[in-house]
Design an enzyme around this catalytic site. Structure first.
Site, PDB file in Angstrom:
ATOM      1  N   GLY A  57     -20.858  21.873   8.540  1.00  9.10           N
ATOM      2  CA  GLY A  57     -21.283  20.524   8.143  1.00  9.10           C
ATOM      3  C   GLY A  57     -20.491  20.116   6.908  1.00  9.10           C
ATOM      4  N   ARG A  58     -21.082  19.206   6.139  1.00  9.72           N
ATOM      5  CA  ARG A  58     -20.373  18.684   4.959  1.00  9.72           C
ATOM      6  C   ARG A  58     -20.037  19.790   3.962  1.00  9.72           C
ATOM      7  NH1 ARG A  58     -24.573  13.949   5.531  1.00  9.72           N
ATOM      8  NH2 ARG A  58     -25.773  15.783   6.038  1.00  9.72           N
ATOM      9  N   ILE A  59     -20.973  20.715   3.742  1.00  3.60           N
ATOM     10  CA  ILE A  59     -20.735  21.761   2.735  1.00  3.60           C
ATOM     11  C   ILE A  59     -19.692  22.756   3.248  1.00  3.60           C
ATOM     12  CG2 ILE A  59     -21.808  23.620   1.383  1.00  3.60           C
ATOM     13  CD1 ILE A  59     -24.450  21.912   1.539  1.00  3.60           C
ATOM     14  N   ILE A  82     -25.220  31.268   1.496  1.00  2.00           N
ATOM     15  CA  ILE A  82     -25.743  30.215   0.604  1.00  2.00           C
ATOM     16  C   ILE A  82     -26.621  29.250   1.418  1.00  2.00           C
ATOM     17  CG2 ILE A  82     -23.831  30.276  -1.064  1.00  2.00           C
ATOM     18  CD1 ILE A  82     -22.888  27.563   0.287  1.00  2.00           C
ATOM     19  N   ALA A  83     -26.967  29.657   2.657  1.00  2.00           N
ATOM     20  CA  ALA A  83     -27.671  28.729   3.549  1.00  2.00           C
ATOM     21  C   ALA A  83     -29.185  28.803   3.335  1.00  2.00           C
ATOM     22  CB  ALA A  83     -27.286  29.030   4.983  1.00  2.00           C
ATOM     23  N   ARG A  84     -29.832  29.768   3.953  1.00  2.00           N
ATOM     24  CA  ARG A  84     -31.269  29.963   3.799  1.00  2.00           C
ATOM     25  C   ARG A  84     -31.595  31.423   4.054  1.00  2.00           C
ATOM     26  NH1 ARG A  84     -31.792  25.960   1.519  1.00  2.00           N
ATOM     27  NH2 ARG A  84     -33.157  24.177   1.880  1.00  2.00           N
ATOM     28  N   GLU A  96     -37.917  34.684  -0.339  1.00  2.00           N
ATOM     29  CA  GLU A  96     -37.663  34.446  -1.766  1.00  2.00           C
ATOM     30  C   GLU A  96     -38.834  33.702  -2.401  1.00  2.00           C
ATOM     31  OE1 GLU A  96     -34.006  32.104  -1.054  1.00  2.00           O
ATOM     32  OE2 GLU A  96     -35.005  30.425  -2.040  1.00  2.00           O
ATOM     33  N   HIS A 117     -30.895  31.170  -5.728  1.00  2.00           N
ATOM     34  CA  HIS A 117     -30.893  29.901  -4.976  1.00  2.00           C
ATOM     35  C   HIS A 117     -30.449  28.739  -5.888  1.00  2.00           C
ATOM     36  CE1 HIS A 117     -32.902  27.686  -1.359  1.00  2.00           C
ATOM     37  NE2 HIS A 117     -31.863  27.001  -1.823  1.00  2.00           N
TER      38      HIS A 117
HETATM   39  C1  DGY Z   1     -30.942  22.426  -0.482  1.00  2.00           C
HETATM   40  O1  DGY Z   1     -30.774  21.295  -0.937  1.00  2.00           O
HETATM   41  O2  DGY Z   1     -31.174  22.640   0.717  1.00  2.00           O
HETATM   42  C2  DGY Z   1     -30.871  23.547  -1.458  1.00  2.00           C
HETATM   43  O3  DGY Z   1     -30.794  24.771  -0.818  1.00  2.00           O
HETATM   44  C3  DGY Z   1     -32.090  23.511  -2.361  1.00  2.00           C
HETATM   45  O4  DGY Z   1     -33.226  23.752  -1.568  1.00  2.00           O
END
Ligand code: DGY
Length: 328
Positions: free
Chosen positions: A158-160, A239-241, A270, A288
């Site tokens: 996606g964008r990130i 860095i996702a979830r 977490e 996070h």
């Molecule tokens: C998001 O914006 O999804 C970041 O992980 C903060 O929850």
């Protein structure tokens, strides 16, 4: 009694932004920043017209059980796996998130975590603080893995993910990606990235970074089986979830040096971190904070407030997730 709309601010926000909100709304705020229990959240939502929430607040049937006036839950977050969207839509509650404003800060951090993991930056710092550095050495100081001219595999484009690919270009990296759907050719070109299967990505990437949304389908996208496909010299960054990686399997693989190292900004369950991960030196841990610059967190709050204001004024929120819930 005020006839201003009632708004819940479920977590602490910047005091000046809270003061601004209080000019237009009767605000119940949680500046103490203690995460509500599900029962407390249900009670808080029962008396408000709108709410600013975060990923810590799960908005589901139970949370909405008595929320008779609630028009919007505006997430201060781009990810919205804390929302049960079909339930919200059925209840006529709009759901919104904060895309775009955090893309660059999050991509910066993702790239920083890949670097820190590959080049053993936090481990090196601990090593110095522990008094272990007694001489410069060609072979025995912490040696890492190169980023330049290596292959970066991005899962979730996606964008990130695209932002990370563009940063990798500056390091001369070869970028491959896997995504639910392939990007249009122009977007692939703009980030010089090649689409491959998940298996090929795991087998060939020197560094793998996860940037996909958390859904039932993406639960444990990376477990023991997937780690077994990776090179023993590879790194894995999430860095996702939490929940996208099986943290138990990852800890075991890192312990057995099945991969070189991991960098984690998110964790299953977490803020708890799997105790085995805490013991390992080949993992970089962060709480996070990928979107965590003050400028970006302010922009996220401002966009969430914009969504809230629009909904309470009968207008369509700019980043509405469930268009069906808008009765404009
Ligand atoms: C998001 O914006 O999804 C970041 O992980 C903060 O929850």
């Amino acid at each position: 009694m005020s006839n201003k709309p009632k708004v819940l601010v479920a977590r602490a926000i910047f005091p000046d932004l809270l003061a601004k909100l209080e000019e237009s709304f009767e605000v119940r705020s949680n500046q103490a920043d203690q995460v509500f229990t599900p029962e407390e959240l249900q009670k808080e939502l029962s008396s408000v017209d709108g709410a600013l929430v975060t990923g810590s607040e799960r908005i589901d049937a139970s949370a909405l059980a008595h929320a008779k006036n609630l028009k919007i839950a505006a997430n201060i977050s781009v990810g919205y796996n804390n929302f049960d969207v079909p339930v919200m839509t059925a209840a006529g509650v709009m759901a919104s998130n904060t895309p775009d404003v955090l893309t660059d800060s999050t991509a910066d951090f993702g790239f920083a975590l890949v670097m820190a993991t590959a080049r053993r930056i936090t481990e090196s710092e601990r090593w110095i603080r522990d008094g272990q550095w007694d001489k410069w050495s060609i072979v025995s100081n912490p040696l890492g893995m190169d980023l330049h001219h290596s292959t970066l595999g991005i899962i979730g484009m996606g964008r990130i993910g695209q932002g990370i690919a563009k940063r990798a270009f500056g390091f001369g990296m070869n970028v491959i990606y896997h995504n639910r759907s392939r990007l249009p050719e122009a977007d692939e070109k703009a980030c010089a990235a090649k689409y491959v299967s998940k298996e090929e990505l795991l087998r060939t990437a020197d560094h793998v970074i996860l940037v996909l949304p958390y859904t039932a389908d993406s639960h444990h996208t990376i477990g023991a089986k997937e780690i077994a496909l990776m090179k023993p010299t590879a790194t894995l960054v999430n860095i996702a979830r939490g929940g996208i990686v099986d943290d138990v399997a990852l800890a075991q693989a890192l312990k057995e040096k099945k991969i070189f190292a991991a960098g984690l900004d998110v964790f299953e369950g977490e803020p708890k971190v799997h105790p085995e991960l805490l013991k390992l030196s080949n993992v970089v841990l962060a709480p996070h904070i990928a979107s965590g610059t003050e400028k970006t967190r302010r922009a996220m709050v401002n966009l969430a407030v914009e969504n809230l204001r629009a909904a309470l004024a009968g207008k369509k929120p700019p980043s509405l997730i469930n268009a069906e819930a808008f009765k404009g």
